[in-house]
Design an enzyme around this catalytic site. Structure first.
Site, PDB file in Angstrom:
ATOM      1  N   ASP A  58      53.431  23.307  30.820  1.00 33.40           N
ATOM      2  CA  ASP A  58      52.456  23.415  31.897  1.00 33.40           C
ATOM      3  C   ASP A  58      53.152  23.239  33.250  1.00 33.40           C
ATOM      4  O   ASP A  58      53.682  22.156  33.546  1.00 33.40           O
ATOM      5  CB  ASP A  58      51.396  22.325  31.676  1.00 33.40           C
ATOM      6  CG  ASP A  58      50.269  22.392  32.676  1.00 33.40           C
ATOM      7  OD1 ASP A  58      50.310  23.261  33.577  1.00 33.40           O
ATOM      8  OD2 ASP A  58      49.329  21.579  32.544  1.00 33.40           O
ATOM      9  N   LYS A  85      43.376  33.916  36.291  1.00 34.00           N
ATOM     10  CA  LYS A  85      43.141  35.064  37.176  1.00 34.00           C
ATOM     11  C   LYS A  85      41.890  35.880  36.874  1.00 34.00           C
ATOM     12  O   LYS A  85      41.724  36.957  37.435  1.00 34.00           O
ATOM     13  CB  LYS A  85      44.365  35.968  37.162  1.00 34.00           C
ATOM     14  CG  LYS A  85      44.677  36.535  35.783  1.00 34.00           C
ATOM     15  CD  LYS A  85      45.782  37.582  35.843  1.00 34.00           C
ATOM     16  CE  LYS A  85      45.974  38.237  34.500  1.00 34.00           C
ATOM     17  NZ  LYS A  85      46.972  39.281  34.488  1.00 34.00           N
ATOM     18  N   THR A 127      42.589  40.209  47.935  1.00 34.33           N
ATOM     19  CA  THR A 127      41.177  39.842  48.112  1.00 34.33           C
ATOM     20  C   THR A 127      40.988  38.720  49.139  1.00 34.33           C
ATOM     21  O   THR A 127      39.848  38.350  49.428  1.00 34.33           O
ATOM     22  CB  THR A 127      40.509  39.416  46.778  1.00 34.33           C
ATOM     23  OG1 THR A 127      41.252  38.341  46.212  1.00 34.33           O
ATOM     24  CG2 THR A 127      40.455  40.563  45.797  1.00 34.33           C
ATOM     25  N   TYR A 151      38.431  32.132  42.097  1.00 36.72           N
ATOM     26  CA  TYR A 151      39.795  32.643  41.921  1.00 36.72           C
ATOM     27  C   TYR A 151      40.399  33.019  43.277  1.00 36.72           C
ATOM     28  O   TYR A 151      41.476  32.551  43.644  1.00 36.72           O
ATOM     29  CB  TYR A 151      39.808  33.860  40.983  1.00 36.72           C
ATOM     30  CG  TYR A 151      41.068  34.672  41.109  1.00 36.72           C
ATOM     31  CD1 TYR A 151      42.251  34.229  40.532  1.00 36.72           C
ATOM     32  CD2 TYR A 151      41.089  35.844  41.867  1.00 36.72           C
ATOM     33  CE1 TYR A 151      43.423  34.949  40.692  1.00 36.72           C
ATOM     34  CE2 TYR A 151      42.253  36.567  42.036  1.00 36.72           C
ATOM     35  CZ  TYR A 151      43.424  36.117  41.449  1.00 36.72           C
ATOM     36  OH  TYR A 151      44.582  36.818  41.629  1.00 36.72           O
ATOM     37  N   PHE A 180      47.802  44.016  45.659  1.00 35.90           N
ATOM     38  CA  PHE A 180      46.547  44.757  45.542  1.00 35.90           C
ATOM     39  C   PHE A 180      46.265  44.901  44.034  1.00 35.90           C
ATOM     40  O   PHE A 180      46.331  43.887  43.334  1.00 35.90           O
ATOM     41  CB  PHE A 180      46.609  46.002  46.431  1.00 35.90           C
ATOM     42  CG  PHE A 180      46.310  45.547  47.855  1.00 35.90           C
ATOM     43  CD1 PHE A 180      45.037  45.658  48.336  1.00 35.90           C
ATOM     44  CD2 PHE A 180      47.254  44.839  48.600  1.00 35.90           C
ATOM     45  CE1 PHE A 180      44.707  45.109  49.582  1.00 35.90           C
ATOM     46  CE2 PHE A 180      46.931  44.293  49.833  1.00 35.90           C
ATOM     47  CZ  PHE A 180      45.657  44.431  50.325  1.00 35.90           C
ATOM     48  N   ILE A 219      31.221  52.939  34.539  1.00 32.56           N
ATOM     49  CA  ILE A 219      31.625  53.089  35.948  1.00 32.56           C
ATOM     50  C   ILE A 219      30.620  52.317  36.791  1.00 32.56           C
ATOM     51  O   ILE A 219      29.419  52.637  36.786  1.00 32.56           O
ATOM     52  CB  ILE A 219      31.681  54.583  36.333  1.00 32.56           C
ATOM     53  CG1 ILE A 219      32.811  55.251  35.529  1.00 32.56           C
ATOM     54  CG2 ILE A 219      31.868  54.770  37.837  1.00 32.56           C
ATOM     55  CD1 ILE A 219      32.859  56.761  35.637  1.00 32.56           C
ATOM     56  N   PRO A 293      28.069  43.051  40.698  1.00 36.44           N
ATOM     57  CA  PRO A 293      27.896  42.086  41.793  1.00 36.44           C
ATOM     58  C   PRO A 293      29.250  41.596  42.317  1.00 36.44           C
ATOM     59  O   PRO A 293      30.158  41.318  41.530  1.00 36.44           O
ATOM     60  CB  PRO A 293      27.124  40.935  41.152  1.00 36.44           C
ATOM     61  CG  PRO A 293      26.482  41.513  39.932  1.00 36.44           C
ATOM     62  CD  PRO A 293      27.365  42.638  39.466  1.00 36.44           C
ATOM     63  N   GLY A 294      29.363  41.498  43.619  1.00 33.14           N
ATOM     64  CA  GLY A 294      30.597  40.982  44.229  1.00 33.14           C
ATOM     65  C   GLY A 294      31.618  42.057  44.567  1.00 33.14           C
ATOM     66  O   GLY A 294      32.571  41.799  45.305  1.00 33.14           O
TER      67      GLY A 294
HETATM   68  N1  UFG Z   1      35.362  49.125  37.603  1.00 25.74           N
HETATM   69  C1  UFG Z   1      34.534  49.944  36.859  1.00 25.74           C
HETATM   70  N2  UFG Z   1      34.383  49.674  35.529  1.00 25.74           N
HETATM   71  C2  UFG Z   1      35.034  48.645  34.917  1.00 25.74           C
HETATM   72  C3  UFG Z   1      35.877  47.800  35.681  1.00 25.74           C
HETATM   73  C4  UFG Z   1      36.008  48.090  37.034  1.00 25.74           C
HETATM   74  O1  UFG Z   1      33.951  50.898  37.381  1.00 25.74           O
HETATM   75  O2  UFG Z   1      34.839  48.458  33.709  1.00 25.74           O
HETATM   76  C5  UFG Z   1      35.571  49.450  39.035  1.00 25.74           C
HETATM   77  C6  UFG Z   1      35.184  48.325  39.993  1.00 25.74           C
HETATM   78  O3  UFG Z   1      33.826  48.424  40.341  1.00 25.74           O
HETATM   79  C7  UFG Z   1      36.133  48.595  41.149  1.00 25.74           C
HETATM   80  C8  UFG Z   1      37.376  49.152  40.481  1.00 25.74           C
HETATM   81  O4  UFG Z   1      36.940  49.626  39.213  1.00 25.74           O
HETATM   82  O5  UFG Z   1      35.611  49.595  41.985  1.00 25.74           O
HETATM   83  C9  UFG Z   1      38.470  48.116  40.259  1.00 25.74           C
HETATM   84  O6  UFG Z   1      37.945  46.994  39.586  1.00 25.74           O
HETATM   85  P1  UFG Z   1      38.896  45.902  38.894  1.00 25.74           P
HETATM   86  O7  UFG Z   1      38.022  44.938  38.176  1.00 25.74           O
HETATM   87  O8  UFG Z   1      39.960  46.581  38.105  1.00 25.74           O
HETATM   88  O9  UFG Z   1      39.629  45.235  40.111  1.00 25.74           O
HETATM   89  P2  UFG Z   1      39.038  44.466  41.398  1.00 25.74           P
HETATM   90  O10 UFG Z   1      39.384  45.298  42.588  1.00 25.74           O
HETATM   91  O11 UFG Z   1      37.625  44.092  41.230  1.00 25.74           O
HETATM   92  O12 UFG Z   1      39.849  43.094  41.393  1.00 25.74           O
HETATM   93  C10 UFG Z   1      41.151  43.038  40.950  1.00 25.74           C
HETATM   94  C11 UFG Z   1      41.386  41.782  40.128  1.00 25.74           C
HETATM   95  C12 UFG Z   1      41.506  40.567  40.968  1.00 25.74           C
HETATM   96  C13 UFG Z   1      42.360  40.751  42.153  1.00 25.74           C
HETATM   97  C14 UFG Z   1      42.005  42.010  42.871  1.00 25.74           C
HETATM   98  C15 UFG Z   1      42.968  42.287  43.991  1.00 25.74           C
HETATM   99  O13 UFG Z   1      40.330  41.597  39.216  1.00 25.74           O
HETATM  100  O14 UFG Z   1      42.108  39.568  40.185  1.00 25.74           O
HETATM  101  O15 UFG Z   1      42.029  43.111  41.995  1.00 25.74           O
HETATM  102  O16 UFG Z   1      44.239  41.942  43.626  1.00 25.74           O
HETATM  103  F1  UFG Z   1      42.201  39.709  43.006  1.00 25.74           F
END
Ligand code: UFG
Length: 339
Positions: A58, A85, A127, A151, A180, A219, A293-294
């Site tokens: 750890d 993460k 983020t 996170y 990114f 999507i 959401p988010g």
């Molecule tokens: N998305 C879908 N379907 C899915 C998963 C994602 O349409 O099943 C879309 C999301 O709405 C978004 C894009 O794909 O538009 C990317 O989503 P991700 O979950 O792959 O990535 P995020 O941008 O939400 O966040 C990721 C990581 C975080 C990190 C961030 C930036 O989850 O840990 O990138 O580094 F902080």
């Protein structure tokens, strides 16, 4: 350079270990294996033809980190990638996320400073940028601690802590790398991303649909104010990302520095899925769902500072990432567990 890679057996860690070893540096991996498998470290050794010590422990425990210095030091630098993460999980387990993601930094920094490291590289996230009006995000763009999930907040909290530590340790280099969206895999297909359970992120989800372990791609919204209505992200190939860590270490100057690591090119969900279908050679089942959401409509960076100051620029695009991810997934359909 001799580098302690905390979280070194994970997705970014294994690729960074390969990049370090290929550049002639030495790496020791410290990982609690909570999000990965020991075989990942063996694969690093297989790719590079170099032995890579893995200490299972750890990184939040001073005694463990001290033990790594005793047994494998001295180290010139620490790269800190040891973090929880999963964004969704972080909203359910805030205490776990804050304590793990901060305690690791405290222990690594306490021991690292006592043992005379010259550099500390921290894995942060794009983020932390909070104002969409700033797109594409530069390192000067507005950041916030008031982010949508623990996170991301824990990452920004770490940045604040590390800047204060850098201020009172003028001989130390502290470099914050704001990633990114990491995607892709090593072209050997021996190492790659291996998320536990149902993946939250887009590329691993698409990949599981392609390999047949999930039914269809969902999507999350096609009504965003973007060219095709789906979310835009800056997907960076993990091999480019790993290279970014190596150059950040090689060019490190005393003081505090922040770099975006991204391509600067926004890619939509539709574009990523189409690119993955090209890699797989067939269409994949998909359905448009409501927004998650988010989520934000778009996030992508201006990577010019890393090019100007580190001479680093992403070399690989989304087609390379989909090809390499699929190569990894199709040859390791159950990830490392199947090895
Ligand atoms: N998305 C879908 N379907 C899915 C998963 C994602 O349409 O099943 C879309 C999301 O709405 C978004 C894009 O794909 O538009 C990317 O989503 P991700 O979950 O792959 O990535 P995020 O941008 O939400 O966040 C990721 C990581 C975080 C990190 C961030 C930036 O989850 O840990 O990138 O580094 F902080």
């Amino acid at each position: 350079m001799r580098v302690l890679l905390a979280g070194g057996a994970g997705y970014v860690g294994t690729h960074t270990a390969v990049a370090l070893l290929n550049a002639g540096h030495e790496a020791v991996l410290l990982d609690d294996l909570s999000g990965t498998h020991a075989v990942a470290a063996e694969r690093v050794a297989q790719i590079t033809g170099t032995s890579v010590p893995l200490v299972v422990g750890d990184a939040a425990d001073d005694a463990v980190v001290s033990g790594v210095f005793d047994d494998h030091g001295p180290f010139d630098a620490i790269i800190h990638l040891a973090a929880f993460k999963a964004v969704g999980e972080s909203t359910q387990k805030p205490l776990d996320y804050y304590s793990n993601n901060l305690d690791t930094t405290y222990a690594l920094m306490r021991v690292g400073l006592a043992r005379g490291i010259r550099s500390f590289v921290f894995s942060s996230t794009g983020t932390v940028y909070s104002d969409p009006a700033d797109l594409p995000f530069t390192e000067e763009s507005t950041t916030s601690i008031d982010l949508s999930n623990p996170y991301s907040k824990s990452k920004r909290m770490n940045e604040v802590v590390l800047e204060d530590i850098a201020r009172v340790n003028p001989d130390l280099n502290v470099t914050i790398l704001r990633y990114f969206n990491p995607v892709g895999a090593h072209p050997s297909g021996l190492i790659g991303e291996d998320p536990a359970g149902i993946p939250n992120n887009l590329m691993p989800f698409v990949s599981r649909v392609a390999v047949g372990s999930l039914e269809q791609i969902g999507i999350f919204g096609d009504d965003y104010d973007t060219p095709d209505g789906t979310g835009l992200r800056d997907y960076i190939h993990v091999v480019d990302l790993a290279e970014g860590h190596v150059v950040a270490l090689e060019q490190a100057q005393p003081g505090f520095a922040v770099f975006n690591l991204g391509t600067g090119t926004p890619v939509s969900v539709h574009e990523l899925v189409t690119s993955f279908e090209k890699a797989v050679g067939r269409e994949l089942p998909k359905v448009v769902l409501g927004r998650r959401p988010g989520d934000v409509a778009a996030t992508y960076c201006d990577p010019a500072k890393a090019e100007r100051e580190l001479g680093w620029k992403a070399q690989l695009g989304i087609d390379d990432a989909c090809r390499d991810y699929w190569n990894w997934q199709s040859t390791n359909p159950n990830g490392y567990a199947g090895a």
